[in-house]
Design a protein around this motif. Sequence first.
Motif, PDB file in Angstrom:
ATOM      1  N   LEU A 171     -41.427  73.181  80.810  1.00 40.80           N
ATOM      2  CA  LEU A 171     -41.129  72.026  81.802  1.00 40.80           C
ATOM      3  C   LEU A 171     -39.743  72.196  82.712  1.00 40.80           C
ATOM      4  O   LEU A 171     -39.490  71.749  83.667  1.00 40.80           O
ATOM      5  N   ALA A 172     -38.746  73.242  82.169  1.00 38.85           N
ATOM      6  CA  ALA A 172     -37.584  73.239  83.024  1.00 38.85           C
ATOM      7  C   ALA A 172     -37.974  74.029  84.363  1.00 38.85           C
ATOM      8  O   ALA A 172     -37.386  73.824  85.235  1.00 38.85           O
ATOM      9  N   LEU A 173     -38.904  74.983  84.038  1.00 34.36           N
ATOM     10  CA  LEU A 173     -39.478  75.583  85.436  1.00 34.36           C
ATOM     11  C   LEU A 173     -40.182  74.631  86.417  1.00 34.36           C
ATOM     12  O   LEU A 173     -39.904  74.456  87.489  1.00 34.36           O
ATOM     13  N   ILE A 174     -40.931  73.661  85.838  1.00 27.73           N
ATOM     14  CA  ILE A 174     -41.449  72.630  86.480  1.00 27.73           C
ATOM     15  C   ILE A 174     -40.358  71.738  87.234  1.00 27.73           C
ATOM     16  O   ILE A 174     -40.441  71.440  88.263  1.00 27.73           O
ATOM     17  N   ALA A 175     -39.490  71.299  86.403  1.00 29.15           N
ATOM     18  CA  ALA A 175     -38.367  70.472  86.857  1.00 29.15           C
ATOM     19  C   ALA A 175     -37.638  71.207  88.087  1.00 29.15           C
ATOM     20  O   ALA A 175     -37.593  70.626  89.030  1.00 29.15           O
ATOM     21  N   GLU A 176     -37.355  72.543  87.852  1.00 29.74           N
ATOM     22  CA  GLU A 176     -36.505  73.016  88.830  1.00 29.74           C
ATOM     23  C   GLU A 176     -37.273  73.250  90.180  1.00 29.74           C
ATOM     24  O   GLU A 176     -36.752  73.276  91.287  1.00 29.74           O
ATOM     25  N   ALA A 177     -38.575  73.742  89.907  1.00 29.30           N
ATOM     26  CA  ALA A 177     -39.403  73.801  91.011  1.00 29.30           C
ATOM     27  C   ALA A 177     -39.696  72.775  92.007  1.00 29.30           C
ATOM     28  O   ALA A 177     -39.702  72.802  93.259  1.00 29.30           O
ATOM     29  N   LEU A 178     -39.862  71.276  91.279  1.00 27.76           N
ATOM     30  CA  LEU A 178     -40.097  70.253  91.947  1.00 27.76           C
ATOM     31  C   LEU A 178     -38.421  69.886  92.575  1.00 27.76           C
ATOM     32  O   LEU A 178     -38.967  69.501  93.811  1.00 27.76           O
ATOM     33  N   SER A 179     -37.479  69.999  92.183  1.00 27.49           N
ATOM     34  CA  SER A 179     -36.323  69.851  92.648  1.00 27.49           C
ATOM     35  C   SER A 179     -36.172  70.766  94.031  1.00 27.49           C
ATOM     36  O   SER A 179     -35.891  70.350  94.945  1.00 27.49           O
ATOM     37  N   ASP A 180     -36.461  72.125  93.926  1.00 31.03           N
ATOM     38  CA  ASP A 180     -36.545  72.990  95.011  1.00 31.03           C
ATOM     39  C   ASP A 180     -37.465  72.535  96.200  1.00 31.03           C
ATOM     40  O   ASP A 180     -36.888  72.577  97.542  1.00 31.03           O
ATOM     41  N   GLY A 181     -38.504  72.173  95.738  1.00 26.30           N
ATOM     42  CA  GLY A 181     -39.574  71.441  96.828  1.00 26.30           C
ATOM     43  C   GLY A 181     -38.965  70.279  97.655  1.00 26.30           C
ATOM     44  O   GLY A 181     -39.010  70.232  98.635  1.00 26.30           O
ATOM     45  N   ALA A 182     -38.134  69.563  96.791  1.00 24.89           N
ATOM     46  CA  ALA A 182     -37.545  68.321  97.713  1.00 24.89           C
ATOM     47  C   ALA A 182     -36.327  68.810  98.261  1.00 24.89           C
ATOM     48  O   ALA A 182     -36.160  68.167  99.715  1.00 24.89           O
ATOM     49  N   VAL A 183     -35.564  69.852  97.811  1.00 25.19           N
ATOM     50  CA  VAL A 183     -34.335  70.481  98.788  1.00 25.19           C
ATOM     51  C   VAL A 183     -35.166  71.159  99.936  1.00 25.19           C
ATOM     52  O   VAL A 183     -34.494  70.923 101.090  1.00 25.19           O
ATOM     53  N   LYS A 184     -36.228  71.665 100.051  1.00 23.92           N
ATOM     54  CA  LYS A 184     -36.903  72.380 100.837  1.00 23.92           C
ATOM     55  C   LYS A 184     -37.056  71.510 102.188  1.00 23.92           C
ATOM     56  O   LYS A 184     -37.024  71.757 103.368  1.00 23.92           O
ATOM     57  N   GLN A 185     -37.397  70.245 101.713  1.00 27.78           N
ATOM     58  CA  GLN A 185     -37.904  69.229 102.775  1.00 27.78           C
ATOM     59  C   GLN A 185     -36.615  68.321 103.333  1.00 27.78           C
ATOM     60  O   GLN A 185     -36.756  67.644 104.041  1.00 27.78           O
ATOM     61  N   GLY A 186     -35.418  68.917 102.617  1.00 31.88           N
ATOM     62  CA  GLY A 186     -34.151  68.140 103.197  1.00 31.88           C
ATOM     63  C   GLY A 186     -33.373  67.340 102.166  1.00 31.88           C
ATOM     64  O   GLY A 186     -32.429  66.781 102.701  1.00 31.88           O
ATOM     65  N   LEU A 187     -33.821  67.042 100.935  1.00 29.69           N
ATOM     66  CA  LEU A 187     -33.146  66.273  99.953  1.00 29.69           C
ATOM     67  C   LEU A 187     -31.929  67.123  99.636  1.00 29.69           C
ATOM     68  O   LEU A 187     -32.060  68.148  99.441  1.00 29.69           O
ATOM     69  N   LYS A 188     -30.738  66.303  99.212  1.00 33.38           N
ATOM     70  CA  LYS A 188     -29.731  67.090  98.717  1.00 33.38           C
ATOM     71  C   LYS A 188     -29.902  67.532  97.449  1.00 33.38           C
ATOM     72  O   LYS A 188     -30.455  66.689  96.605  1.00 33.38           O
ATOM     73  N   ARG A 189     -29.270  68.637  96.961  1.00 34.17           N
ATOM     74  CA  ARG A 189     -29.623  69.316  95.804  1.00 34.17           C
ATOM     75  C   ARG A 189     -29.234  68.426  94.611  1.00 34.17           C
ATOM     76  O   ARG A 189     -30.068  67.904  93.547  1.00 34.17           O
ATOM     77  N   ALA A 190     -28.102  67.543  94.670  1.00 30.73           N
ATOM     78  CA  ALA A 190     -27.581  66.648  93.507  1.00 30.73           C
ATOM     79  C   ALA A 190     -28.474  65.504  93.474  1.00 30.73           C
ATOM     80  O   ALA A 190     -28.825  65.289  92.370  1.00 30.73           O
ATOM     81  N   ASP A 191     -28.999  65.086  94.665  1.00 34.65           N
ATOM     82  CA  ASP A 191     -29.948  63.801  94.402  1.00 34.65           C
ATOM     83  C   ASP A 191     -31.292  64.229  93.982  1.00 34.65           C
ATOM     84  O   ASP A 191     -31.631  63.531  93.245  1.00 34.65           O
TER      85      ASP A 191
END
Length: 257
Positions: A171-191
């Motif tokens: 689940l840590a992998l999924i959580a990190e990967a989903l965050s990475d996807g959002a960052v790739k589209q332009g969301l701030k890392r902390a958000d």
Amino acid sequence: MKTLTFIGYGNMALAIAKGLVGKYRLEIVGRNEEKLKKVQQSLQQSLSEDVKYFLLNSFDISDKDIVLAVKPNNLEEVGEKLNGKANVIYSVLAGTPIEKIKTHIESDAVVRAMPNLAASLQASMTTLTGDEAYKNEALEIFSAIGEALWLGSEKELDIATALAGSGPAYLALIAEALSDGAVKQGLKRADAAKITEGLFGGFAKLLKTTHPALLKDGVMSPGGTTAAGYAALEEAGVRNGCIQAIEAAYKRAKELG
Ligand SMILES: NC(=O)c1ccc[n+]([C@@H]2O[C@H](COP(=O)([O-])OP(=O)(O)OC[C@H]3O[C@@H](n4cnc5c(N)ncnc54)[C@H](OP(=O)(O)O)[C@@H]3O)[C@@H](O)[C@H]2O)c1
């Protein structure tokens, strides 16, 4: 109040012991006196009663209820240092069969327990199996660190280890990967991290009442954004990857045993 004797004072022993403070009288057994003293002090802070500690060498386990929390490859060495025959051993040793535990430590009964990392937050999903005479007692003890479920065989426990024991890593992998996807589209890392944290918290509550397939159907409107994202996950083989992860972890648990 019943007494539980911990052999080992590592991460898992402490996580379980902290959940049991005030519910059981606790004893700690280990090979290092300095570490034993520190563990005693940390557990005793929230207790009026003494937490006793003992050195491992020649410790007599006769008539004791033991929580065995050393590493699987310490079993033989630890067994050689113990005397007597315990009432019951609750073993958290990953992939270590009951028969193997019995050959190294004498006990009337053995129960295997598989907690996970969330034990430190008293939110473990712990699976148990072994001597039915201690089923209720085992469920009571391990319910103190989250949820506990009794399974019918050691095979099922090893499969559950692949699911709940290793699950936090998946689940840590999924959580990190989903965050990475959002960052790739332009969301701030902390958000992205904050949103993912909220997503998992809310999802855990939904999962308690609703089947995953129905959750998915409920959020997927025809031709919508979720349908597009979901199709991308299927195309990337996420479902098959999860099935293979459980298979690989179960296979490894059998090899270690
Ligand atoms: N962590 C998890 O998420 C998790 C989940 C499920 C099950 N488990 C199981 O929990 C058990 C303990 O894991 P842990 O994460 O708590 O490990 P840990 O923090 O490394 O603790 C290991 C314990 O074993 C003792 N030990 C090591 N070698 C020893 C030896 N030769 N003789 C006597 N004692 C010895 C250590 O004492 P010293 O400090 O003196 O070396 C320490 O008390 C393992 O069997 C593991 O499979 C862990």
